[in-house]
Write an enzyme that holds these catalytic residues in place. Structure first.
Site, mmCIF file in Angstrom:
data_model
loop_
_atom_site.group_PDB
_atom_site.id
_atom_site.type_symbol
_atom_site.label_atom_id
_atom_site.label_comp_id
_atom_site.label_asym_id
_atom_site.label_seq_id
_atom_site.Cartn_x
_atom_site.Cartn_y
_atom_site.Cartn_z
ATOM 1 N N GLY A 69 0.810 -1.202 0.000
ATOM 2 C CA GLY A 69 0.000 0.000 0.000
ATOM 3 C C GLY A 69 0.847 1.257 0.000
ATOM 4 C CB THR A 70 4.018 2.135 1.746
ATOM 5 O OG1 THR A 70 3.470 2.092 3.067
ATOM 6 C CG2 THR A 70 5.063 3.231 1.676
ATOM 7 C CB SER A 194 -2.408 -1.970 2.137
ATOM 8 O OG SER A 194 -1.352 -2.853 2.429
ATOM 9 C CB ALA A 195 -3.788 -7.274 0.219
ATOM 10 C CB CYS A 320 5.072 6.455 26.373
ATOM 11 S SG CYS A 320 4.754 7.946 27.314
#
Length: 460
Positions: A69-70, A194-195, A320
């Site tokens: 997906g990126t 994205s799968a 954090c």
């Protein structure tokens, strides 16, 4: 062990597993070849593309498969910006986009382009009018996610798409979190997904580019996937991704109703049982399976570890739990509390009993972490209050600056101030958020020799 982090990666759907194993036997050959094995592979690839395009709501020849997906986001933004470079080099996007969009925008700016981040309200949604105000004559592309990956808020994509169309600007929609629940409404121009977010295998992304959108791929030209995704297709994973997308869509309507009810229960029970908690994101216009809340006076990393010890896998946007010790850009843009942040995202088939047990365990875990950090149980007024106080929290990380503030706010009279000295970036977000939750006045931030001085006026 209940897995409550489907927004990061959904468990592999049984249909995906079956399709993957079958395609390993039948789809290993080169789909570009004309011999028998290649023709068989081509049939599988074409069928997967048709199924995925049907789910997206586009033509099969408008959709290509990428390696993630990126990668789809990077290729989509770069290709659209290059295709419209004669219009200009300006990019518009919301302040809560996925990091893949923000990183691409930063790279674009470093290369001489520019971008505008459209702010969001406390629910995490953009105002369509504000988005329209960010569009300029030199805007080459606009980006807006369909739903937020951290808080679940759905964006007004259809309204923004209409405004972009009026301005003649294509809109790229990152649909990674929502595509498994249904198609994206509105006149979008480009779409990515994205799968592994819907239960398909990792390593498969989708990029859809509508016909008529000017697009110039920026990677070296290739013969595969219309030249937009170079390299040999991972055909077994693509087949499994398309098959699982169709399967989850068949289940989506019923599961959305069931999971929305479970998430609604989490939203209400957490607010009732935990105390000093902020449930963030739009309560109505949201993904059905995702809820995020932030607990005052809690170390997010410790909270996640304690929940893991009780067999619950959850995620967080708290600074954090970040290697950079910076608060989530999404929570920061919303102006909500980042400390003690917990994201619960339920996968398909989540049992009601697991949610009930989570709600039984959570209050005790939060109380234990607060006690360990010395958080205040109450803040009774002092018998002889001080006119003002300065709290030195320099060198101390979240949520300690806020805990120290809460301990002493009752020691000053109504109308007096407490100044917190802190050099933790999260304090810039968490102290104003604490003031809003506790109905105190945040006066503002002042420079200090080290870090910053955050001034709070006691109102009650």
């Amino acid at each position: 062990m209940p897995y409550f982090d489907a927004a990061s990666a959904a468990p592999l759907h049984p249909v995906a597993r079956q399709a993957l194993l079958a395609a390993l036997d039948e789809g290993w050959a080169d789909p570009a070849r004309l011999y028998r094995e290649g023709r068989r592979a081509r049939l599988l690839l074409d069928a997967a593309r048709e199924a995925a395009a049907d789910a997206v709501g586009c033509r099969p020849d408008e959709l290509v498969f990428t390696s993630s997906g990126t990668t789809a986001v990077h290729a989509g933004i770069a290709g659209a910006l290059s295709g419209r470079r004669r219009v200009g080099r300006h990019l518009a996007l919301s302040a809560v986009e996925h990091s893949s969009v923000l990183h691409t925008a930063a790279a674009h700016e470093a290369a001489g382009g520019s971008f505008t981040e459209v702010p969001v309200g406390r629910s995490g949604a953009v105002d369509p009018a504000a988005y329209a105000g960010a569009l300029r004559p030199d805007t080459a592309l606009a980006c807006l996610q369909s739903a937020n990956h951290e808080v679940g808020t759905e964006q007004p994509v259809a309204e923004v798409a209409a405004l972009c169309a009026e301005a003649g600007v294509p809109l790229l929609v990152d649909a990674a979190q929502s595509l498994g629940w249904g198609p994206v409404a509105g006149g979008w121009s480009l779409l990515t997904a994205s799968a592994h977010k819907w239960g398909g295998p990792a390593g498969v992304g989708l990029l859809a580019v509508r016909k008529g959108v000017r697009f110039a791929p920026q990677s070296p030209a290739g013969e595969r996937e219309s030249g937009r995704a170079p390299g040999f297709e991972n055909l077994p994973a693509i087949v499994a991704a398309a098959a699982s997308l169709r399967a989850v869509r068949d289940e989506a309507a019923a599961e959305a109703v069931r999971l929305r009810a479970l998430v609604g229960r989490i939203r209400s029970v957490v607010a009732e049982r935990v105390g000093d908690v902020e449930v963030v994101g739009d309560p109505e216009r949201r993904l059905p399976h995702l809820v995020t809340f932030s607990c005052l006076y809690v170390d997010g990393e410790t909270l996640l570890h304690e929940l893991d010890r009780h067999d619950f896998s959850v995620s967080s946007g708290s600074s954090c739990t970040s290697s950079t010790l910076e608060p989530s850009h999404v929570l920061k843009a919303m102006g909500v509390l980042s400390e003690g942040n917990v994201r619960v995202s339920l996968p398909l088939g989540t049992a009601e009993a697991d949610v009930d047990r989570f709600l039984e365990v959570l209050p005790g875990v939060v109380a234990e972490v607060r006690e360990r950090l010395g958080a205040p149980v109450s803040t009774p007024p002092s018998a002889s209050p001080a006119a003002s106080l300065v709290v030195d929290a320099l060198g101390r990380r979240c949520p300690i600056p806020v805990i120290e503030l809460a301990k002493v706010i009752g020691e000053v009279p109504v109308g007096a101030t407490v100044t917190v000295l802190a050099d933790d970036e999260a304090a810039r977000l968490d102290i104003p958020a604490w003031c809003e939750m506790r109905e105190q006045e945040y006066v503002g931030e002042e420079p200090a020799d080290r870090g910053s001085a955050y001034v709070v006026r006691r109102l009650s």
